[in-house]
Design an enzyme around this catalytic site. Structure first.
Site, PDB file in Angstrom:
ATOM      1  N   ARG A 193     -10.217   0.582  15.364  1.00 23.25           N
ATOM      2  CA  ARG A 193     -10.211   1.229  14.049  1.00 23.25           C
ATOM      3  C   ARG A 193     -11.207   0.486  13.182  1.00 23.25           C
ATOM      4  O   ARG A 193     -12.390   0.438  13.503  1.00 23.25           O
ATOM      5  CB  ARG A 193      -8.779   1.210  13.491  1.00 23.25           C
ATOM      6  N   MET A 250       9.403  24.807   1.301  1.00 23.96           N
ATOM      7  CA  MET A 250       8.638  23.951   0.405  1.00 23.96           C
ATOM      8  C   MET A 250       9.534  23.179  -0.556  1.00 23.96           C
ATOM      9  O   MET A 250       9.287  22.003  -0.851  1.00 23.96           O
ATOM     10  CB  MET A 250       7.623  24.780  -0.381  1.00 23.96           C
ATOM     11  N   LYS A 290       0.839  -1.201   0.000  1.00 20.16           N
ATOM     12  CA  LYS A 290       0.000   0.000   0.000  1.00 20.16           C
ATOM     13  C   LYS A 290       0.873   1.251   0.000  1.00 20.16           C
ATOM     14  O   LYS A 290       2.084   1.183   0.201  1.00 20.16           O
ATOM     15  CB  LYS A 290      -0.911   0.000   1.237  1.00 20.16           C
ATOM     16  N   TYR A 310      13.137  30.886   6.755  1.00 17.61           N
ATOM     17  CA  TYR A 310      11.996  31.592   7.324  1.00 17.61           C
ATOM     18  C   TYR A 310      12.056  31.625   8.846  1.00 17.61           C
ATOM     19  O   TYR A 310      12.321  30.610   9.493  1.00 17.61           O
ATOM     20  CB  TYR A 310      10.695  30.913   6.898  1.00 17.61           C
TER      21      TYR A 310
END
Length: 391
Positions: A140, A327, A42, A274
């Protein structure tokens, strides 16, 4: 061989060693004992590439493949992947007819799921191979103990109508990464009781399955007929505080590498990235790595605001992220070391050459290695190697 996506950046790559996946599957197959081995692929093969990872795991001895979402199971079939294949996460209106047409085993945790699968079986004329899931304590997916008899009865009714075959009974551990935790004993007992009830009502399962990677490695009594291994297939330890990959015969398959985009000399007092959470305390060299959180580098790998900064290997030395991960890029404070644009940066690998590992990044980011390897974005090309084939 390479698998490059359109628009991929040329200055970085995810390198995947298929021989490691193959060898890891072979080791897990031995550890599974008499149980069959499912390789869970997965999340795009835990970030390693869905189809290449599946093929390598099958060569290593995996007799089953598993995905969470059906779309990935269908993608495997479209790529020509054969063998037993199971998908288990669904919502109302799932593409059940496609699943049955592709010969995918499916799972139900509630009567409405059985009803939808039965409708698809009527429509396609194909008998569904159905696994019933009991929630033994994870809280779950899975039927509650109270609802379990009703789910079993609904599934047996559909089986009597020739629409499904109940081939599996299964559940999932909550705390298998702490093998001595009493919750594990309770879950095994609940699972055995659920299996006994289903069998007493007429279910004849082909496979009973509970064990994940951690239980496969550390708890042989939980193997039953099939083990579902995810993280361990890719050479990472699901019990990082207990055993390293090498301790259990595994080898990490993924490495993330880049090339420096810029190196520049700055003065003391220069704020970096930043928020200026890193400020240089001397004249120094700043090295720019052209990878950021849009590529998969965790923003929690930033330094100066509570964390140590993610580790990287540049020029034979471990260095750490200076300031915030952006980013598309982050900065390393290299001191007086002579580095230049184009120098290789290794974010993580198998550790055999002194580079950080995915677990090192997990510790720096206060997370788990699962998150580290699965998050690297498609814009980074996947390059596949087979070390053993090259010998």
């Amino acid at each position: 061989m390479g698998d490059h996506v359109r628009g991929a950046v040329p200055h970085a790559q995810v390198l995947v060693d298929l021989s490691a996946i193959r060898d890891n599957a072979a080791e897990l197959r031995v550890r599974a004992g008499s149980a069959e081995l499912m390789a869970v692929v997965k999340a795009d093969g835990y970030g390693h590439g869905l189809v290449p990872a599946a093929r390598a795991a099958q060569v290593g001895g995996a007799t089953w493949l598993g995905t969470a979402v059906l779309a990935e199971a269908l993608a495997l079939r479209a790529a020509g992947i054969e063998g037993r294949l199971m998908a288990w996460l669904c919502a109302p209106g799932e593409r059940w007819t496609d699943a049955l047409a592709a010969d995918v085993d499916v799972s139900a945790a509630a009567p409405w799921v059985v009803a939808e699968i039965a409708d698809a079986a009527r429509e396609t004329g194909r008998i569904a191979r159905l696994h019933l899931k009991i929630d033994t304590g994870l809280g779950r997916s899975g039927s509650t103990e109270a609802d379990w008899p009703g789910l079993v009865d609904v599934a047996l009714k559909a089986q009597a109508e020739g629409l499904v075959n109940v081939v599996g009974l299964w559940s999932h551990f909550a705390i298998a990464d702490a093998p001595e935790h009493p919750a594990n004993v309770a879950q095994v007992e609940t699972f055995r009781s659920a299996v006994a009830l289903a069998e007493a009502r007429g279910v004849r399962p082909e496979v009973r399955h509970l064990a994940n990677s951690a239980a496969t490695l550390m708890s042989p009594h939980t193997h039953f007929d099939l083990v579902r291994t995810g993280l361990a297939v890719y050479g990472l330890s699901p019990l990082a505080d207990v055993v390293s990959p090498g301790d259990v015969g595994l080898r990490p398959a993924m490495s993330v590498r880049a090339r420096l985009a810029l190196v520049k000399r700055v003065t003391a007092g220069q704020g970096v990235s930043y928020g200026h959470f890193h400020v240089t305390d001397r004249e120094t060299n700043l090295a720019l790595v052209p990878l950021g959180y849009a590529d998969g580098v965790p923003r929690h790998g930033s330094s100066g605001d509570g964390g140590p900064g993610g580790p990287v290997l540049i020029g034979g030395k471990i260095r750490r992220v200076a300031g915030r991960v952006c980013m598309d890029q982050f900065v390393v404070d290299a001191g007086d070391d002579h580095l230049q644009a184009g120098d290789e940066v290794v974010l993580f690998g198998d550790g055999t050459s002194g580079e950080p590992t995915a677990q090192d990044w997990a510790q720096a980011c206060r997370t788990i290695s699962y998150e580290i390897v699965t998050r690297f974005a498609p814009r980074l090309p996947r390059t596949y190697i087979d070390r053993e084939a090259a010998l």
